[in-house]
Structures are given as structure tokens and as C-alpha cells.
Design a protein around this motif. Structure first.
Motif, PDB file in Angstrom:
ATOM      1  N   LEU A  52     -12.472 -40.246 -34.472  1.00 61.82           N
ATOM      2  CA  LEU A  52     -13.011 -38.922 -34.194  1.00 61.82           C
ATOM      3  C   LEU A  52     -14.538 -38.935 -34.220  1.00 61.82           C
ATOM      4  N   GLY A  53     -15.104 -39.623 -35.224  1.00 53.13           N
ATOM      5  CA  GLY A  53     -16.557 -39.715 -35.307  1.00 53.13           C
ATOM      6  C   GLY A  53     -17.150 -40.394 -34.092  1.00 53.13           C
ATOM      7  N   ALA A  54     -16.541 -41.500 -33.665  1.00 52.16           N
ATOM      8  CA  ALA A  54     -17.031 -42.205 -32.481  1.00 52.16           C
ATOM      9  C   ALA A  54     -16.897 -41.335 -31.237  1.00 52.16           C
ATOM     10  N   ALA A  55     -15.797 -40.597 -31.138  1.00 48.86           N
ATOM     11  CA  ALA A  55     -15.592 -39.725 -29.977  1.00 48.86           C
ATOM     12  C   ALA A  55     -16.660 -38.644 -29.908  1.00 48.86           C
ATOM     13  N   ILE A  56     -16.982 -38.063 -31.049  1.00 46.53           N
ATOM     14  CA  ILE A  56     -18.018 -37.027 -31.082  1.00 46.53           C
ATOM     15  C   ILE A  56     -19.376 -37.617 -30.731  1.00 46.53           C
ATOM     16  N   LEU A  57     -19.741 -38.729 -31.350  1.00 44.72           N
ATOM     17  CA  LEU A  57     -21.052 -39.329 -31.093  1.00 44.72           C
ATOM     18  C   LEU A  57     -21.185 -39.795 -29.648  1.00 44.72           C
ATOM     19  N   ALA A  58     -20.076 -40.196 -29.044  1.00 47.18           N
ATOM     20  CA  ALA A  58     -20.123 -40.644 -27.656  1.00 47.18           C
ATOM     21  C   ALA A  58     -20.157 -39.491 -26.661  1.00 47.18           C
ATOM     22  N   THR A  59     -19.861 -38.295 -27.141  1.00 42.75           N
ATOM     23  CA  THR A  59     -19.662 -37.158 -26.240  1.00 42.75           C
ATOM     24  C   THR A  59     -20.791 -36.139 -26.283  1.00 42.75           C
ATOM     25  N   VAL A  60     -21.275 -35.809 -27.473  1.00 37.63           N
ATOM     26  CA  VAL A  60     -22.187 -34.671 -27.600  1.00 37.63           C
ATOM     27  C   VAL A  60     -23.632 -35.114 -27.765  1.00 37.63           C
ATOM     28  N   GLU A  61     -24.503 -34.199 -27.445  1.00 37.89           N
ATOM     29  CA  GLU A  61     -25.934 -34.340 -27.696  1.00 37.89           C
ATOM     30  C   GLU A  61     -26.390 -33.157 -28.546  1.00 37.89           C
ATOM     31  N   PRO A  62     -27.547 -33.290 -29.207  1.00 42.08           N
ATOM     32  CA  PRO A  62     -28.045 -32.176 -30.022  1.00 42.08           C
ATOM     33  C   PRO A  62     -28.134 -30.884 -29.205  1.00 42.08           C
ATOM     34  N   THR A  87     -21.215 -25.423 -24.176  1.00 41.23           N
ATOM     35  CA  THR A  87     -19.997 -26.103 -24.598  1.00 41.23           C
ATOM     36  C   THR A  87     -19.875 -27.443 -23.893  1.00 41.23           C
ATOM     37  N   ARG A  88     -19.632 -28.475 -24.692  1.00 38.67           N
ATOM     38  CA  ARG A  88     -19.492 -29.823 -24.145  1.00 38.67           C
ATOM     39  C   ARG A  88     -18.062 -30.349 -24.286  1.00 38.67           C
ATOM     40  N   ALA A  89     -17.363 -29.905 -25.336  1.00 40.94           N
ATOM     41  CA  ALA A  89     -16.045 -30.482 -25.609  1.00 40.94           C
ATOM     42  C   ALA A  89     -15.159 -29.472 -26.325  1.00 40.94           C
ATOM     43  N   ILE A  90     -13.864 -29.703 -26.211  1.00 38.79           N
ATOM     44  CA  ILE A  90     -12.846 -29.000 -26.993  1.00 38.79           C
ATOM     45  C   ILE A  90     -12.164 -30.037 -27.869  1.00 38.79           C
ATOM     46  N   MET A  91     -12.011 -29.737 -29.141  1.00 34.84           N
ATOM     47  CA  MET A  91     -11.289 -30.626 -30.040  1.00 34.84           C
ATOM     48  C   MET A  91     -10.005 -29.931 -30.459  1.00 34.84           C
ATOM     49  N   VAL A  92      -8.887 -30.601 -30.226  1.00 35.56           N
ATOM     50  CA  VAL A  92      -7.585 -30.016 -30.552  1.00 35.56           C
ATOM     51  C   VAL A  92      -6.761 -31.027 -31.331  1.00 35.56           C
ATOM     52  N   ASN A  93      -5.981 -30.539 -32.276  1.00 29.10           N
ATOM     53  CA  ASN A  93      -5.107 -31.368 -33.100  1.00 29.10           C
ATOM     54  C   ASN A  93      -3.658 -30.962 -32.815  1.00 29.10           C
ATOM     55  N   ASP A 140     -15.580 -28.284 -16.863  1.00 25.43           N
ATOM     56  CA  ASP A 140     -15.984 -29.694 -16.885  1.00 25.43           C
ATOM     57  C   ASP A 140     -16.239 -30.174 -18.314  1.00 25.43           C
ATOM     58  N   LEU A 141     -15.238 -30.019 -19.162  1.00 26.56           N
ATOM     59  CA  LEU A 141     -15.357 -30.359 -20.569  1.00 26.56           C
ATOM     60  C   LEU A 141     -14.539 -31.601 -20.910  1.00 26.56           C
ATOM     61  N   ILE A 142     -15.003 -32.327 -21.916  1.00 26.30           N
ATOM     62  CA  ILE A 142     -14.221 -33.390 -22.534  1.00 26.30           C
ATOM     63  C   ILE A 142     -13.264 -32.749 -23.541  1.00 26.30           C
ATOM     64  N   VAL A 143     -12.059 -33.280 -23.659  1.00 24.12           N
ATOM     65  CA  VAL A 143     -11.123 -32.859 -24.692  1.00 24.12           C
ATOM     66  C   VAL A 143     -10.886 -34.024 -25.638  1.00 24.12           C
ATOM     67  N   ILE A 144     -11.219 -33.823 -26.907  1.00 22.93           N
ATOM     68  CA  ILE A 144     -10.923 -34.804 -27.949  1.00 22.93           C
ATOM     69  C   ILE A 144      -9.600 -34.365 -28.562  1.00 22.93           C
ATOM     70  N   SER A 145      -8.539 -35.106 -28.259  1.00 19.34           N
ATOM     71  CA  SER A 145      -7.188 -34.703 -28.637  1.00 19.34           C
ATOM     72  C   SER A 145      -6.695 -35.569 -29.793  1.00 19.34           C
ATOM     73  N   ASP A 146      -6.741 -34.992 -30.980  1.00 24.55           N
ATOM     74  CA  ASP A 146      -6.320 -35.674 -32.198  1.00 24.55           C
ATOM     75  C   ASP A 146      -4.793 -35.592 -32.276  1.00 24.55           C
TER      76      ASP A 146
END
Length: 391
Positions: A103-113, A163-169, A195-201
């Protein structure tokens, strides 16, 4: 004039101790049954342990490739092709030191400040801190009990130009909810539209109860190129201490994830990777008995809690269920109940308000039923004492 500043990162300086660690420490202090922290005390296949032992003695114990042993990456791809019909190759896979690192790698690879990431609350408590550590801002979409449904209007209202990403579990910790196809389609539609990335846990994807069926977001039309799927051997094999996880994503995105991962942990113990590769390649037959054992444990705990006068919310996956204190006739908030239960009745549970920063429900607690029968029985007996004391 000299500017005052902290010598440490305020994000961590001001962060409270994890609710799981806090309740586990209280359970140890008071000799209580620990139904708070989410680890099982049964369910691991001995053959996988034996494979890890052989690899430790007979194979290399030096740095493995950062992206994971080729045998494990091939096994992960093959496992999802058989189990979920996904067309994957090893280039889709990056092995990590547990799903939390994934999850940490996915966030760091996806978002910017300055970016924003939408999360659905109640949410696993690492999401918001990790998003902030990546320089982004978490935007909460509160799911409402007892149904915990993802509603299209609520999700769309949380989307902004930043918005850059949606995180769903899914399946969902802490509620035990398995989101249906309509809810997943809502996420897919909004992600494509904006046009969002989805980080799907999806770490609980195999801990399905009572015949429940799971569909990965990766399989929805147009989502393979924008989904980062997170998996966990710890959940599949009930070996949470091994901390072997992975990401699945389109090869170009997987390469960026791998570069973020290499500066987090670089690599994971090679003997454990070898054993997980063996388990995923040889262990499809272990999945059904594992689900049956957890289903029986859920039914045992839910039935006994109901007999004790508690209102238990449905749980279709994971090894968690939630109790509605208010509906059970207990006029305490979740924190007060959890503290009294561990100190006075001898059972540790987790207050659900710890899983959200805004609009949190304060009348629900989470219990882990991934325990042996005697542990469940002792925990429910303590919950019955708590109800007598506190109702």
C-alpha cells in the motif's frame, strides 16, 4: 528571530498508538481474551511451513531480486489466472514485505504533494497516515451502518480536480462487508470518468464465508490499466507474521511501483517467498477447507453473541464481525465499552471509531472470530459478563 520547529516529523510525533496495539497491550495487562487484534490462531497449512524450513536450510539466504523471486511472481500470476480469470504475467507483479508495504509503495508511486486520495470509512488505520506521508490529502467517504454500501452520489461528491486516486478495501475490514457488483461498477465508472488510479486492497479476497463470491476490480472493463491490486500471503495462508504481500498492476505502472518499493524494504525473506510460491502453486485445494473453518468460527461467535443479547451485524468475509452496542441496549460509546470490557470483563475488542477521523460511528465494536473454539467461547463468556455489567 529563530523559527521554532520540532526535531521530528510531526505526522508521527502527534500520531496515537495503533488501536490494535493499544488493545492488545491492555489484554496482556489484564489477562483478557484478545478478540481485538486481527490474527488467527488456526488455519495454516503445515506443508507451507515445511517448504519455508527447507528453503531456509537448502536455498539462498542472500538478497533476492527486489521485485520478488521469479518463481513467486510466476506463481502469483498463475494463481490469479486460475482463481479469478485474470490474464497476468510476472511483469504485472511486484512482491513486497506485506500488504502494508504494498500500500505504501502504491501511494508513493501514485500521488504527488497536494493530490487527494478518496478512502471509504471505516478504513484500515494505516491508509490516512500513509497518504499524508506521500504528501497527499485523504478524503473520507463515510459508509453508513448497518449496510455499509458504497453510494454513487457520495463518492462523486468527494471527487475534486485534485483527486488522484481512490483507495478501496474489498472484502472490507473492519465491517466484514463484501461489496457487490453494482458498488464495484460505481467505483470503476467514477475512476474512468475522472481518469483516476484505484488502489484496491484485496487482501481478504480468499477469506470468504458461507459461499460468498469475490470479483476483483482489475477484471472490470477498462480497469486493468488503472488498478493496483494488493494481495497478501499472510491472509491466504493464515501466516500474518510472514509479511509477504504483492501488487498487481499493468507492467508500466508495476515498474514505477517497483522503484518505490526498492527504497522501502528492497526485498523480502527468500525462504518465505519460496514457501509462498509453493503454497500458491500447489495449494488451491486448501482454500475451501480454510473458508469452511472460518465460516464455522463466524457462526459460532455470532450465534453465541446473539444468545448473550448482542445485536451482531452480518459478515460475509474477513475474520471480523461487528456488534451494535446501542441496539444491544448498551448506552456507552465504543471507546468506553472497549475500555471497560478489557479492564472489568476480561475481553479485548476494537472500537470502530478508530477507523475514521470524521463522521465515525461510535456505537459499534469489532471482534475477531479467527480463533479456536475455546478462545471464542471464553471471549463470548466475557462479552456476556460485560453486557451484564454495562447494559
Amino acid at each position: 528571530m529563530k523559527r521554532e520547529r520540532s526535531d521530528v516529523n510531526p505526522l508521527y510525533e502527534q500520531m496515537k498508538t495503533s488501536v490494535f496495539e493499544r488493545m492488545s497491550l491492555l489484554a496482556a495487562k489484564h489477562g483478557a481474551v484478545n478478540l481485538g487484534q486481527g490474527f488467527p490462531d488456526f488455519g495454516w497449512p503445515d506443508e507451507v511451513l515445511e517448504a519455508a524450513t527447507r528453503a531456509l536450510i537448502e536455498a539462498s539466504n542472500q538478497y533476492p531480486p527486489s521485485r520478488g523471486l521469479p518463481a513467486l511472481r510466476e506463481a502469483i500470476a498463475g494463481h490469479y489466472e486460475r482463481q479469478q480469470g485474470l490474464d497476468l504475467k510476472p511483469d504485472h507483479v511486484c512482491v513486497t514485505s506485506g500488504a502494508t508495504e504494498a500500500l505504501g509503495a502504491a501511494i508513493l508511486a501514485t500521488v504527488e504533494p497536494g493530490d487527494e486520495v478518496v478512502i471509504f470509512t471505516p478504513a484500515y488505520d494505516s491508509y490516512a497516515p500513509m497518504i499524508r506521508r506521500g504528501g497527499a490529502v485523504p478524503r473520507e467517504v463515510a459508509l453508513q451502518p448497518p449496510g455499509w454500501r458504497i453510494e454513487r452520489d457520495a463518492l462523486k461528491a468527494a471527487i475534486t480536480p485534485r483527486t488522484r486516486a481512490i483507495m478501496v478495501n474489498n472484502p472490507h475490514n473492519p465491517t466484514g462487508r463484501l461489496f457487490d457488483l453494482q458498488e464495484l461498477q460505481t467505483i470503476a465508472d467514477v475512476a474512468r470518468e475522472h481518469d483516476l488510479i484505484v488502489i484496491s486492497d484485496e487482501v481478504w479476497e480468499h477469506v470468504l464465508l458461507g459461499g460468498a463470491q469475490f470479483t476483483p476490480l482489475f477484471a472490470f472493463p477498462g480497469m486493468a490499466e488503472r488498478t493496483i491490486k494488493i494481495g497478501s500471503a499472510g491472509k491466504i495462508f493464515s501466516l500474518t507474521g510472514w509479511k509477504v504481500g504483492w501488487t498487481i498492476s499493468a507492467p508500466a505502472l508495476a515498474g514505477v511501483l517497483a522503484r518505490a518499493h526498492q527504497f522501502l524494504t528492497f526485498a523480502t525473506a527468500p525462504n518465505l517467498q519460496t514457501a509462498v510460491a509453493f503454497g500458491l502453486s500447489e495449494g488451491d485445494d486448501w482454500l475451501s477447507p480454510m473458508r469452511d473453518r472460518f465460516t464455522r468460527a463466524r457462526n459460532r461467535m455470532a450465534g453465541a453473541l446473539s444468545d448473550a443479547g448482542y445485536v451482531v451485524l452480518p459478515s460475509a468475509a474477513t475474520y471480523f464481525l461487528c456488534v451494535d452496542l446501542k441496539a444491544s441496549g448498551i448506552d456507552l460509546d465504543d471507546e468506553a465499552f472497549a475500555t471497560a470490557a478489557v479492564e472489568r470483563a476480561g475481553v479485548a475488542v476494537v472500537p470502530l471509531s478508530a477507523f475514521a477521523e470524521q463522521e465515525s460511528s461510535r456505537h459499534l465494536v469489532r471482534l475477531c472470530f479467527g480463533k479456536r473454539d475455546e478462545t471464542i467461547d471464553a471471549g463470548v463468556a466475557a462479552m456476556a459478563r460485560a453486557k451484564e455489567m454495562l447494559a
